[in-house]
Motif scaffolding. Structure first.
Motif, PDB file in Angstrom:
ATOM      1  N   GLU A  91      41.004  46.569  39.564  1.00 63.89           N
ATOM      2  CA  GLU A  91      39.944  45.559  39.504  1.00 63.89           C
ATOM      3  C   GLU A  91      39.104  45.573  40.775  1.00 63.89           C
ATOM      4  O   GLU A  91      37.876  45.419  40.730  1.00 63.89           O
ATOM      5  CB  GLU A  91      40.543  44.168  39.297  1.00 63.89           C
ATOM      6  CG  GLU A  91      39.475  43.089  39.131  1.00 63.89           C
ATOM      7  CD  GLU A  91      40.052  41.690  39.015  1.00 63.89           C
ATOM      8  OE1 GLU A  91      39.279  40.746  38.743  1.00 63.89           O
ATOM      9  OE2 GLU A  91      41.272  41.531  39.207  1.00 63.89           O
ATOM     10  N   MET A  92      39.734  45.794  41.892  1.00 61.99           N
ATOM     11  CA  MET A  92      39.019  45.846  43.159  1.00 61.99           C
ATOM     12  C   MET A  92      38.037  47.022  43.181  1.00 61.99           C
ATOM     13  O   MET A  92      36.891  46.892  43.624  1.00 61.99           O
ATOM     14  CB  MET A  92      40.040  45.974  44.291  1.00 61.99           C
ATOM     15  CG  MET A  92      39.469  45.999  45.676  1.00 61.99           C
ATOM     16  SD  MET A  92      40.810  46.094  46.899  1.00 61.99           S
ATOM     17  CE  MET A  92      39.863  46.434  48.378  1.00 61.99           C
TER      18      MET A  92
ATOM     19  N   ALA B 133      42.450  53.543  31.996  1.00 58.07           N
ATOM     20  CA  ALA B 133      41.137  53.187  31.461  1.00 58.07           C
ATOM     21  C   ALA B 133      41.214  51.950  30.573  1.00 58.07           C
ATOM     22  O   ALA B 133      40.281  51.130  30.547  1.00 58.07           O
ATOM     23  CB  ALA B 133      40.557  54.369  30.683  1.00 58.07           C
ATOM     24  N   LYS B 134      42.322  51.799  29.859  1.00 49.86           N
ATOM     25  CA  LYS B 134      42.501  50.610  29.027  1.00 49.86           C
ATOM     26  C   LYS B 134      42.561  49.349  29.893  1.00 49.86           C
ATOM     27  O   LYS B 134      41.951  48.321  29.558  1.00 49.86           O
ATOM     28  CB  LYS B 134      43.773  50.747  28.202  1.00 49.86           C
ATOM     29  CG  LYS B 134      44.127  49.508  27.390  1.00 49.86           C
ATOM     30  CD  LYS B 134      45.481  49.661  26.724  1.00 49.86           C
ATOM     31  CE  LYS B 134      45.907  48.360  26.053  1.00 49.86           C
ATOM     32  NZ  LYS B 134      47.263  48.471  25.467  1.00 49.86           N
ATOM     33  N   ILE B 135      43.288  49.431  31.018  1.00 51.22           N
ATOM     34  CA  ILE B 135      43.378  48.287  31.924  1.00 51.22           C
ATOM     35  C   ILE B 135      42.003  47.948  32.493  1.00 51.22           C
ATOM     36  O   ILE B 135      41.573  46.786  32.511  1.00 51.22           O
ATOM     37  CB  ILE B 135      44.382  48.581  33.051  1.00 51.22           C
ATOM     38  CG1 ILE B 135      45.811  48.697  32.490  1.00 51.22           C
ATOM     39  CG2 ILE B 135      44.329  47.501  34.121  1.00 51.22           C
ATOM     40  CD1 ILE B 135      46.835  49.126  33.516  1.00 51.22           C
ATOM     41  N   MET B 136      41.277  48.967  32.941  1.00 53.37           N
ATOM     42  CA  MET B 136      39.971  48.726  33.549  1.00 53.37           C
ATOM     43  C   MET B 136      38.957  48.226  32.524  1.00 53.37           C
ATOM     44  O   MET B 136      38.098  47.398  32.846  1.00 53.37           O
ATOM     45  CB  MET B 136      39.471  50.003  34.225  1.00 53.37           C
ATOM     46  CG  MET B 136      40.367  50.512  35.333  1.00 53.37           C
ATOM     47  SD  MET B 136      39.670  51.898  36.251  1.00 53.37           S
ATOM     48  CE  MET B 136      38.396  51.061  37.190  1.00 53.37           C
TER      49      MET B 136
ATOM     50  N   SER C 271      42.962  38.752  30.657  1.00 55.06           N
ATOM     51  CA  SER C 271      41.949  39.698  31.117  1.00 55.06           C
ATOM     52  C   SER C 271      42.481  40.685  32.149  1.00 55.06           C
ATOM     53  O   SER C 271      41.727  41.539  32.625  1.00 55.06           O
ATOM     54  CB  SER C 271      40.764  38.947  31.729  1.00 55.06           C
ATOM     55  OG  SER C 271      41.190  38.136  32.814  1.00 55.06           O
ATOM     56  N   LEU C 272      43.772  40.596  32.509  1.00 56.71           N
ATOM     57  CA  LEU C 272      44.403  41.482  33.493  1.00 56.71           C
ATOM     58  C   LEU C 272      43.665  41.439  34.827  1.00 56.71           C
ATOM     59  O   LEU C 272      43.522  42.460  35.509  1.00 56.71           O
ATOM     60  CB  LEU C 272      44.463  42.920  32.974  1.00 56.71           C
ATOM     61  CG  LEU C 272      45.221  43.147  31.658  1.00 56.71           C
ATOM     62  CD1 LEU C 272      45.225  44.624  31.304  1.00 56.71           C
ATOM     63  CD2 LEU C 272      46.641  42.618  31.745  1.00 56.71           C
TER      64      LEU C 272
ATOM     65  N   PRO D 231      51.342  43.632  34.306  1.00 59.39           N
ATOM     66  CA  PRO D 231      52.186  44.689  33.748  1.00 59.39           C
ATOM     67  C   PRO D 231      52.820  45.505  34.852  1.00 59.39           C
ATOM     68  O   PRO D 231      52.165  45.852  35.833  1.00 59.39           O
ATOM     69  CB  PRO D 231      51.197  45.536  32.931  1.00 59.39           C
ATOM     70  CG  PRO D 231      49.855  45.195  33.489  1.00 59.39           C
ATOM     71  CD  PRO D 231      49.948  43.793  33.973  1.00 59.39           C
ATOM     72  N   ARG D 232      54.076  45.777  34.710  1.00 59.05           N
ATOM     73  CA  ARG D 232      54.798  46.514  35.758  1.00 59.05           C
ATOM     74  C   ARG D 232      54.534  48.005  35.578  1.00 59.05           C
ATOM     75  O   ARG D 232      55.109  48.642  34.715  1.00 59.05           O
ATOM     76  CB  ARG D 232      56.294  46.221  35.692  1.00 59.05           C
ATOM     77  CG  ARG D 232      56.609  44.757  36.019  1.00 59.05           C
ATOM     78  CD  ARG D 232      58.097  44.492  35.994  1.00 59.05           C
ATOM     79  NE  ARG D 232      58.378  43.130  36.393  1.00 59.05           N
ATOM     80  CZ  ARG D 232      58.659  42.746  37.625  1.00 59.05           C
ATOM     81  NH1 ARG D 232      58.668  43.655  38.572  1.00 59.05           N
ATOM     82  NH2 ARG D 232      58.916  41.492  37.904  1.00 59.05           N
TER      83      ARG D 232
END
Length: 742
Positions: free
Chosen positions: A465-466, A490-493, A663-664, A740-741
């Protein structure tokens, strides 16, 4: 047939496998061997198709004809592959001499006759094929054929074996795209023609309309003659200026850029750009077709309006980069090769100044001069609006090449710029982490950041995210994720970008994916343990091709397994950290290095000394960030980001974070979300009610009544209070909202 053999041998590595590639036919046996890949295909009478996602290869045969078609996507942004073979300019020159190919040694490219034009067509006289000295990639400006150094070698081998004077451009320019991709390309070209035919030249507008448009874009001093010279038009439906891009031997219209303007919040004008088609390939620079052939000097700008201002005020040739100060694609270097002097005037801020110094390395520092930004040296269009002398500003440019030893007189202007533009010097600001701006002041090029945190605390989730925050502001980003694959990253971002769970609204996926694809984001294809030299070569390759400003390495431990096992692991880590430190400084690129910490007790906070390995990592780093996690706490403030080192101005500090699982993303804790019970301290007690007496009074008020008719007798102790909180049998409740770990 020999052409097919050569090309298939060249691209056998693009097919997944392990040892060899064989294509067998009863009439025409063909075998291609590779060291690391294997694929065996047998065929008797029917056509054969071998395809791959990024470089489709289609082979078809009906009776005797054999055709090979490939499509190249010169700026694929999803992944960055390691170059198969490193080539030097000495290797390129030696090979061309062995094939008796004449060439001219240029500033950043070698010029040679095009192998895709007949000698009678001017190919050998014009030297229209340019070979990049750094990567070996070539471009023919007349036919717009481009490819890798291996492709050019294949073409020259085919010409030598078959005794040809030239090859068909369709050999490498042929299209093997799917029908959907071909339809998309045709639709984009149709859109270009629709916009161009629907726009109006300035000569066809009334005086009132012309004055209104010039006032809107704050270009009142640019004449209609200048607009006509560069072919600028007005698209009335959106009130946008239309800048054409021409390319090819016949100077055909290849694309357009639409520029819209609106009043800014703090005064001035805010510009919005739209490019049609949305392609990463550019076949020319805006302003170059209007330049004369004998011109020896060019001014390289970051905006099309700056080209108009420079050309009108100075009479010099001026061109604009299609992406401003964010990118200088190597495919554009051949168009600047004929100029002996290049003056870079990309803007009036520190970011444009940094980009100018980086771009001068590609163009050749000895022929480049840079316009230093300042209050009296804004961007060209603004300087013209103020009535400044643009010729005098260009004459005051400084050379890009620097010696190893300099005096303070040479650094005096740089020091003044650091003091005058403190906000811009501090770097790019985060929009999602204002507290991080307060401590670090911004994201700066050429620095090394070490980031650590407990296992499972969400290091990758936070750093993604940063980095995404910076990428959304135009910072060209390269991800090297060795711990998790690129699809999951890419899914996380994408979830962080859309700020929602796309699993619950798949109908919106294409919308967010299209926006996400426009970001200057690239991924390395590595996964698992990797060699440091391979990673650094790929990073250097990406910096040259995509002008990467920020590289994230996740994480250091995955690169230590491939090193020499006879060495001490701490010595290996020191070597890797030192290599990244040198890369960030020499490439003017920010490197964020994730390092796992040593094992600590759950109730202890991490410190700078908790970083795994020796002290070299923290010593070499410009910034040290620690994601703290209190595992035994579930209230707000469980996680926090601590800055323990800040070489820019020395400020350090810590601020709390709260993880939003939907939104992670991370953000400041929401006030009032949890109700906390205040525990009174002894010094806060009322002097009139000592603790002992107050306890007795509470005991009397909570004692159960002795009425057997209303309260049954509990043989095991006092009666249970039905209105009190339930008993906690297992300690503090588990936090279900953790990241998520990974």
């Amino acid at each position: 047939m020999s052409c097919w053999r050569t090309l298939l041998h060249r691209h056998a590595h693009t097919l997944t496998g392990a040892q060899s590639f064989q294509l067998q036919r009863t009439d025409f046996p063909l075998t291609v061997s590779r060291k690391y890949f294997s694929l065996t295909v047998s065929r008797k009478y029917f056509p054969l198709t071998v395809s791959r996602k990024y470089f489709p290869l289609t082979v078809s045969r009906k009776y005797f004809p054999l055709t090979v078609c490939r499509s190249y996507k010169s700026d694929t942004k999803s992944t960055v592959d390691f170059p198969m073979k490193h080539v030097t300019v000495t290797d390129i020159k030696s090979y061309l001499r062995s094939k008796e190919v004449p060439f001219h040694d240029g500033y950043s490219c070698l010029q040679a006759p095009s192998v895709f034009l007949e000698p009678s067509a001017g190919g050998k006289d014009s030297y229209s094929m340019f070979i990049d000295k750094t990567t070996g990639q070539f471009l023919c400006k007349d036919t717009l054929v481009e490819g890798s150094w291996e492709d050019l070698q294949d073409c020259l081998e085919v010409m030598e074996k078959e005794g040809r004077s030239c090859l068909s451009s369709h050999l490498l320019l042929g299209s093997a795209d799917s029908p959907e991709e071909q339809e998309q390309r045709a639709r984009e070209l149709g859109e270009v023609q629709r916009i161009w035919s629907g726009s109006v030249p300035f000569s066809d507008l009334s005086d009132d309309e012309v004055q209104l448009v010039k006032t809107m874009f704050q270009v009142t001093k640019i004449t209609n003659v200048t607009f006509k010279k560069f072919g600028v038009r007005l698209f009335k439906p959106t009130r946008s200026l239309v800048f054409p891009w021409f390319g090819g031997l016949s100077s055909e219209l290849k694309g357009v850029k639409l520029l819209s303007a609106r009043p800014g919040e703090t005064g001035g004008v805010e510009y919005t750009e739209a490019t049609v088609p949305k392609s990463a390939s550019y076949f020319n620079l805006f302003g170059l077709p209007a330049a004369g052939r004998p011109d020896a000097e060019v001014v390289l700008t970051g905006h099309e309006l700056d080209v108009l201002a420079v050309s009108q005020s100075t009479g010099l040739t001026a061109v604009a980069l299609p992406r401003g100060d964010s990118r200088l694609p190597p495919s554009l270097l051949p168009y600047l090769e004929r100029f002996k002097r290049v003056t870079l005037w990309l803007g009036g801020d520190v970011r444009a100044w940094e980009a100018s110094r980086v771009f001068s390395r590609k163009l050749g520092p000895r022929r480049c001069r840079l316009v230093r930004p300042g209050e009296d040296r804004p961007r060209p269009a603004e300087a013209l609006a103020r009535g400044q002398n643009l010729t005098r500003i260009i004459q005051g440019s400084v050379p890009a090449a620097h010696k190893s030893i300099v005096s303070f007189g040479q650094l005096r202007a740089d020091v003044y710029g650091e003091l005058a533009d403190t906000e811009q010097v501090a770097g790019v600001k985060w929009t999602r982490f204002p507290e991080l701006n307060r401590i670090l002041k911004g994201h700066r090029k050429g620095e090394l950041t070490v980031f650590t945190g407990p296992t499972g605390s969400g290091k990758t989730t936070f750093i993604s995210e940063m980095a995404l925050d910076l990428c959304m502001q135009g910072v060209n980003t390269l991800w090297g994720s060795f711990e998790i694959n690129n699809v999951r990253l890419a899914k996380i971002m994408l979830t962080q970008f859309s700020m929602q769970r796309l699993e619950d609204s798949l109908e919106h996926y294409d919308y967010w994916a299209d926006l996400f694809e426009e970001l200057p984001l690239h991924f390395m294809t590595f996964h698992g343990q990797q060699n440091i030299k391979t990673v650094l070569d790929t990073m250097q390759h990406a910096v040259y091709l995509y002008d990467i400003n920020h590289v994230i390495i996740d994480n250091l431990q995955f690169m230590m397994g491939q090193e020499n096992l006879s060495l001490d692991k701490f010595a290996v880590q020191d070597h890797i950290v030192g290599a990244f430190r040198k890369f960030s400084t020499s490439s003017s690129c920010h490197v964020t290095l994730i390092i796992h910490p040593r094992k600590e007790e759950d109730d202890r906070q991490l410190q700078t000394a908790s970083i795994f390995g020796s002290a070299k990592a923290s010593q070499e780093a410009d910034n040290v960030l620690i994601l703290q996690e209190k595992k035994l706490v579930t209230c707000p403030g469980r996680r926090s980001l601590q800055v323990t080192k800040n070489r820019f101005d020395g400020d350090v500090g810590e601020f709390p974070l709260e993880f939003l699982k939907t939104s992670l993303t991370f953000g400041p804790p929401v006030k009032g979300k949890h109700t906390l019970r205040k525990v009174p301290k002894p010094e806060d007690e009322d002097e009139d009610n000592p603790p002992a007496k107050k306890g007795k009074a509470e005991k009397k008020t909570t004692k159960a009544p002795k009425n057997p008719k209303t309260t049954p007798r509990d043989p095991g102790g006092p009666p249970r209070d039905p209105g009190g909180p339930p008993r906690d049998p297992g300690g503090p409740p588990r936090d279900p909202g953790g990241p998520p770990r990974i």
